[in-house]
Design an enzyme around this catalytic site. Structure first.
Site, mmCIF file in Angstrom:
data_model
loop_
_atom_site.group_PDB
_atom_site.id
_atom_site.type_symbol
_atom_site.label_atom_id
_atom_site.label_comp_id
_atom_site.label_asym_id
_atom_site.label_seq_id
_atom_site.Cartn_x
_atom_site.Cartn_y
_atom_site.Cartn_z
ATOM 1 N N HIS A 88 1.336 -1.341 -0.249
ATOM 2 C CA HIS A 88 -0.127 0.206 -0.464
ATOM 3 C C HIS A 88 0.585 1.132 -0.192
ATOM 4 O O HIS A 88 1.363 1.738 -0.993
ATOM 5 C CB HIS A 88 -0.878 0.093 1.386
ATOM 6 C CG HIS A 88 -2.260 0.736 0.926
ATOM 7 N ND1 HIS A 88 -1.856 1.612 -0.140
ATOM 8 C CD2 HIS A 88 -3.137 1.435 1.942
ATOM 9 C CE1 HIS A 88 -3.652 2.260 0.552
ATOM 10 N NE2 HIS A 88 -4.235 1.957 1.751
ATOM 11 N N HIS A 132 -2.857 -2.201 -9.802
ATOM 12 C CA HIS A 132 -3.751 -1.435 -8.931
ATOM 13 C C HIS A 132 -4.819 -2.394 -8.860
ATOM 14 O O HIS A 132 -5.416 -2.781 -9.737
ATOM 15 C CB HIS A 132 -3.644 -0.379 -9.200
ATOM 16 C CG HIS A 132 -4.479 0.357 -8.290
ATOM 17 N ND1 HIS A 132 -5.827 1.091 -8.142
ATOM 18 C CD2 HIS A 132 -3.511 1.713 -7.277
ATOM 19 C CE1 HIS A 132 -6.096 1.201 -6.364
ATOM 20 N NE2 HIS A 132 -4.157 1.826 -6.801
ATOM 21 N N ASP A 191 2.894 5.724 -7.462
ATOM 22 C CA ASP A 191 3.970 5.157 -6.539
ATOM 23 C C ASP A 191 4.733 5.231 -7.124
ATOM 24 O O ASP A 191 6.452 4.941 -6.999
ATOM 25 C CB ASP A 191 4.326 4.517 -5.288
ATOM 26 C CG ASP A 191 3.185 3.854 -3.811
ATOM 27 O OD1 ASP A 191 3.194 5.330 -3.606
ATOM 28 O OD2 ASP A 191 1.904 2.959 -4.162
HETATM 29 N N1 ACO Z 1 4.487 -6.706 -10.916
HETATM 30 C C1 ACO Z 1 4.310 -8.817 -11.674
HETATM 31 N N2 ACO Z 1 3.036 -8.413 -11.896
HETATM 32 C C2 ACO Z 1 1.858 -8.695 -10.703
HETATM 33 C C3 ACO Z 1 2.472 -7.169 -10.407
HETATM 34 C C4 ACO Z 1 3.049 -6.259 -10.446
HETATM 35 N N3 ACO Z 1 3.518 -5.173 -9.742
HETATM 36 N N4 ACO Z 1 0.955 -6.486 -10.298
HETATM 37 C C5 ACO Z 1 0.155 -7.592 -10.648
HETATM 38 N N5 ACO Z 1 0.775 -8.323 -11.122
HETATM 39 C C6 ACO Z 1 -0.043 -9.939 -11.605
HETATM 40 C C7 ACO Z 1 -0.216 -11.396 -10.292
HETATM 41 O O1 ACO Z 1 1.037 -11.617 -10.095
HETATM 42 C C8 ACO Z 1 -1.091 -11.568 -11.338
HETATM 43 O O2 ACO Z 1 -0.493 -12.697 -12.052
HETATM 44 P P1 ACO Z 1 -1.504 -13.638 -12.664
HETATM 45 O O3 ACO Z 1 -2.905 -13.317 -13.341
HETATM 46 O O4 ACO Z 1 -0.266 -14.734 -13.483
HETATM 47 O O5 ACO Z 1 -1.352 -14.784 -10.925
HETATM 48 C C9 ACO Z 1 -1.829 -10.427 -12.423
HETATM 49 O O6 ACO Z 1 -1.080 -9.164 -11.984
HETATM 50 C C10 ACO Z 1 -3.042 -9.931 -11.255
HETATM 51 O O7 ACO Z 1 -2.312 -9.281 -9.690
HETATM 52 P P2 ACO Z 1 -2.900 -9.613 -8.480
HETATM 53 O O8 ACO Z 1 -1.936 -9.800 -7.876
HETATM 54 O O9 ACO Z 1 -4.213 -10.399 -8.031
HETATM 55 O O10 ACO Z 1 -3.503 -8.415 -8.288
HETATM 56 P P3 ACO Z 1 -4.091 -7.715 -7.051
HETATM 57 O O11 ACO Z 1 -5.367 -6.540 -7.354
HETATM 58 O O12 ACO Z 1 -4.629 -8.520 -6.131
HETATM 59 O O13 ACO Z 1 -2.794 -6.813 -6.021
HETATM 60 C C11 ACO Z 1 -1.338 -5.086 -6.350
HETATM 61 C C12 ACO Z 1 -2.802 -5.189 -6.584
HETATM 62 C C13 ACO Z 1 -1.629 -5.656 -4.375
HETATM 63 C C14 ACO Z 1 -0.938 -3.066 -6.199
HETATM 64 C C15 ACO Z 1 -0.544 -5.755 -7.461
HETATM 65 O O14 ACO Z 1 -0.733 -5.204 -8.593
HETATM 66 C C16 ACO Z 1 1.180 -5.109 -6.418
HETATM 67 O O15 ACO Z 1 1.903 -5.663 -5.998
HETATM 68 N N6 ACO Z 1 2.485 -4.552 -7.410
HETATM 69 C C17 ACO Z 1 3.043 -3.811 -6.780
HETATM 70 C C18 ACO Z 1 3.044 -2.810 -5.404
HETATM 71 C C19 ACO Z 1 2.440 -1.396 -5.724
HETATM 72 O O16 ACO Z 1 2.899 -0.672 -6.566
HETATM 73 N N7 ACO Z 1 1.268 -1.351 -5.294
HETATM 74 C C20 ACO Z 1 0.887 -0.007 -4.842
HETATM 75 C C21 ACO Z 1 -0.621 0.272 -5.315
HETATM 76 S S1 ACO Z 1 -0.981 1.905 -4.992
HETATM 77 C C22 ACO Z 1 -1.232 2.340 -4.008
HETATM 78 O O17 ACO Z 1 -0.974 1.562 -2.865
HETATM 79 C C23 ACO Z 1 -0.938 3.846 -3.184
#
Ligand code: ACO
Length: 430
Positions: free
Chosen positions: A267, A308, A364
């Site tokens: 987050h 996201h 971010d």
């Molecule tokens: N890098 C690589 N792969 C990713 C990323 C990433 N940053 N984000 C999602 N994926 C992939 C997952 O591995 C998944 O792949 P799969 O279908 O083959 O298993 C698919 O995309 C869907 O991802 P989820 O984890 O189900 O998406 P979710 O909605 O739960 O997660 C999150 C959202 C937590 C923001 C995620 O994208 C992430 O971890 N991003 C990196 C951390 C980040 O930048 N957080 C800031 C968010 S903005 C904020 O809070 C202000």
């Protein structure tokens, strides 16, 4: 066309008509679906709330597919262009943009509440010299509840307004003290002649000069960053604020929980993680190798600052931030990690893995580069996020309190443990 959903329970052959309102059905309407009188009734199973609306809200609107973000109906791009943080906070909290005299009064009220009680300062002194500023920040916000016991009167409009002013005004002071503490510098008192963000820079960076004069470009950049972070509907920390607040605890205590949620790397800690990632990559030529690692899923490595839960296109805040970054770098010099970030973005936006999963830069991805160029250590990043988000947290908390449909938040579960079993004496256990 009837606004209902017909459901047939194939276990019993019974048919149910469920009303549809605003594209949703009420989860409680499913409870009537039973196989017999002993059946508790049907529930929905939605871990991590992927498809559950927990409230009605008039504060922030997001269209994740189109990349739209509105506060009270105003596009984020327009607010970033024309507004400042205090005006935006007013809009988020009270629903309308203030008139000139309302803004003047609001600014005055916030300015005169920026001081911290001297005992708060002493409390902060007790932290270890290398304590993480976010740990200091959230603990100190909690301490405020002991200084303002009147905050328990959560159904008194005047009291709520008073705590709102205090919180908005004091979080930058706590943040600045936490920063100064972590680098062993004396705390700086607020300067009421400066704007909200200019004073924050004063409390952070003033040395021996009699009057601190912040760079106006940096003060404005911080204002825009604060506008972008002021609210984001039902994210993890805001849901925490609402959940904790639903127990009718005072807003300071609820805000500690919200800030704690923001501390996590998925987050508010994501921009810190972005910088660590960029440093680890080290140079532009190593970007393809890193992208390969992310795609292989090896060691759970993710491209931080990408993806996201809600945005499935370019985060509109990331677009504004990219412009702000250029402005800040004209003052501070270019952050050497920027080249690596730009290359990561360029490659990822063309790559099938990221395209098919709709992974775009989020707020971010670039904010950490700006904060670092402005002289903030990475540990301060979540604190810088918490300051403006305080406006959103309070607005959402108050909306929850006044919503007649809300009660103490209490999800259900599907129990997967053992059925009743007899206690086994210690000497009989294998
Ligand atoms: N890098 C690589 N792969 C990713 C990323 C990433 N940053 N984000 C999602 N994926 C992939 C997952 O591995 C998944 O792949 P799969 O279908 O083959 O298993 C698919 O995309 C869907 O991802 P989820 O984890 O189900 O998406 P979710 O909605 O739960 O997660 C999150 C959202 C937590 C923001 C995620 O994208 C992430 O971890 N991003 C990196 C951390 C980040 O930048 N957080 C800031 C968010 S903005 C904020 O809070 C202000």
């Amino acid at each position: 066309m009837a606004d209902t959903l017909s459901v047939v329970d194939n276990r019993t052959g019974k048919k149910y008509e469920l009303p549809i309102q605003d594209g949703t059905i009420r989860a409680m309407d499913l409870r009537q679906i039973k196989t017999g009188p002993d059946d508790f009734g049907m529930m929905t199973y939605d871990p991590a709330f992927l498809n559950t609306a927990s409230c009605r809200s008039a504060i922030t609107y997001i269209d994740g597919d189109k990349g739209i973000l509105l506060y009270r109906g105003y596009p984020i791009e327009e607010l970033a262009e024309h507004s400042d943080y205090l005006e935006t906070a007013y809009l988020i909290l009270f629903g309308e943009l203030p008139t000139a005299s309302q803004l003047q009064a609001w600014t005055h009220e916030i300015t005169i509440h920026t001081m911290l009680h001297e005992n708060v300062k002493k409390f902060m002194d007790g932290f270890q010299y290398d304590a993480h500023p976010m740990g200091i920040f959230l603990s100190t916000v909690g301490v405020l509840s002991t200084f303002y016991p009147d905050a328990k009167q959560i159904f008194d409009k005047g009291s709520r307004l008073h705590q709102t002013r205090r919180l908005i005004a004091k979080v930058p002071s706590i943040a600045a003290y936490a920063f100064r503490h972590s680098i062993g510098r004396p705390y700086i008192y607020p300067d009421n002649e400066l704007s909200f963000t200019a004073n924050f820079l004063n409390m952070l960076f003033k040395m021996t000069e009699l009057k601190y004069q912040p760079n106006p470009v940096l003060a404005r950049a911080l204002d825009v960053l604060f506008i972008l972070h002021a609210d984001h509907e039902q994210n993890c920390s805001t849901s925490a604020m609402r959940n904790i607040g639903s127990s009718h605890v005072d807003p300071y205590s609820a805000l500690v929980g919200a800030a704690a949620a923001l501390y996590g790397p998925l987050h508010g800690g994501a921009n810190e993680a972005v910088l660590r990632m960029l440093k680890e990559i080290g140079s532009v030529d190593r970007v393809p190798e890193f992208i390969k690692r992310v795609k292989s899923g090896e060691g759970g490595v993710r491209l931080m600052g990408f993806g996201h839960r809600v945005y499935k296109s370019y985060d509109p805040r990331a677009k504004v931030i990219k412009r702000i970054a250029d402005l800040v770098f004209t003052v501070t010099g270019r952050n050497p990690l920027l080249q690596i970030a730009l290359e990561l973005e360029r490659i990822a936006l063309q790559d099938e893995y990221f395209i098919s999963r709709k992974l775009y830069p989020n707020v971010d991805f670039y904010s950490g580069l700006i904060y670092q160029a402005m002289g903030f250590p990475v540990e301060m990043f979540p604190v810088l996020f918490a300051i403006p988000r305080t406006a959103g947290w309070i607005a959402q908390w108050e909306e929850m309190l006044l919503d007649q449909e809300q009660k103490i938040a209490r999800p259900r579960q599907i129990y997967t443990g053992p059925k009743v079993r007899e206690y086994v004496p210690r000497d009989k256990r294998s």
